[in-house]
Each structure stands twice: as C-alpha cells, then as structure tokens.
Design a protein around this motif. Structure first.
Motif, PDB file in Angstrom:
ATOM      1  N   SER A  60      58.601  -6.416  23.710  1.00 54.06           N
ATOM      2  CA  SER A  60      57.900  -7.070  24.817  1.00 54.06           C
ATOM      3  C   SER A  60      57.269  -6.040  25.745  1.00 54.06           C
ATOM      4  O   SER A  60      57.794  -4.935  25.908  1.00 54.06           O
ATOM      5  CB  SER A  60      58.874  -7.928  25.632  1.00 54.06           C
ATOM      6  N   ARG A  87      53.819 -16.849  22.387  1.00 55.08           N
ATOM      7  CA  ARG A  87      54.324 -15.475  22.538  1.00 55.08           C
ATOM      8  C   ARG A  87      53.937 -14.855  23.878  1.00 55.08           C
ATOM      9  O   ARG A  87      54.705 -14.100  24.456  1.00 55.08           O
ATOM     10  CB  ARG A  87      53.795 -14.594  21.404  1.00 55.08           C
ATOM     11  N   ASN A  95      55.552 -11.227  24.498  1.00 55.01           N
ATOM     12  CA  ASN A  95      56.796 -11.182  23.736  1.00 55.01           C
ATOM     13  C   ASN A  95      56.508 -11.228  22.244  1.00 55.01           C
ATOM     14  O   ASN A  95      55.421 -11.628  21.818  1.00 55.01           O
ATOM     15  CB  ASN A  95      57.694 -12.359  24.128  1.00 55.01           C
TER      16      ASN A  95
END
Length: 121
Positions: A17, A66, A83
């Motif tokens: 991340s 995401r 992420n």
C-alpha cells in the motif's frame, strides 16, 4: 498563483500500500473537482480517480476496490489510498484540481509536478 504539491510516492512491493497526498495553495476562491491521473512510460495520461466537492467519487475500472480517493475541503487537500498494488500501477501520478481563483481571476485546471509510484518485487 496556485500550487499543487504532491507527496507519498515511492517503491512498494506487489500487494503493498501507498498513500498519495496533494496540498493546494495560492490565490484560491473555490475548488471544484479534484482528481488523480497517472502516466506510465510510453502511455497516455489517464484518469485514476476523481472526487467532487460534495464527495462523489469515480474510479477507472482497473483500480476499483483497491484505491480510495478522499479530500478535505477545509485544508484544500486530496489523497489517494492505494492498496493491493500491482506492477501495472507503476506510473507517475499527478494531482489535478479545477479551481476558481479569487478576485474574479478566472477558473482553470491545475496540476501538480507528479510523484513516481513503482510497484516491483
């Protein structure tokens, strides 16, 4: 008159991340939409995510689920939480804002200088 300063890029492993932030300053009266774009080598710049002043968001299909875009209207900032990063997310990421300048000086699109995101093992 207006500056957009990005931070938070870097090198990350696949699945990791990163969080990008962008601070807007200058002769600002009102900020409309804010967004993040990216450009990979040899590719066109593409819209990644956009957020309205009211908080409505939209994402390109490849990052849905995401990435999360958010903004703080009081601080004139926009962020992108990324992420489950993938190698294909590697690109230079640019902050963008549609801004009405103070004193009736007009409205236009403004860009940050870009920040490199590299996803690699």
């Amino acid at each position: 008159q207006v500056q957009l300063v990005e931070s938070g890029g870097g090198l990350e492993l696949p699945g990791g991340s990163l969080r990008l932030s962008c601070a807007v300053s200058g002769n600002i009266w009102y900020i409309y939409d804010m967004g993040w774009y990216r450009q990979a080598p040899g590719e066109r710049r593409e819209l990644v995510a956009v957020i309205t002043r009211g908080g409505t968001t939209d994402y390109t299909d490849s990052v849905k689920g995401r990435f999360t875009i958010s903004r703080d209207n009081a601080k004139n900032t926009v962020s992108l939480q990324m992420n489950n990063l993938k190698p294909e997310d590697t690109a230079i990421y640019y902050c963008n804002a549609n801004i009405a300048l103070a004193y009736g000086m007009g409205t236009g699109d403004y860009w940050g200088q870009g920040t490199q995101v590299t996803v690699s093992s």
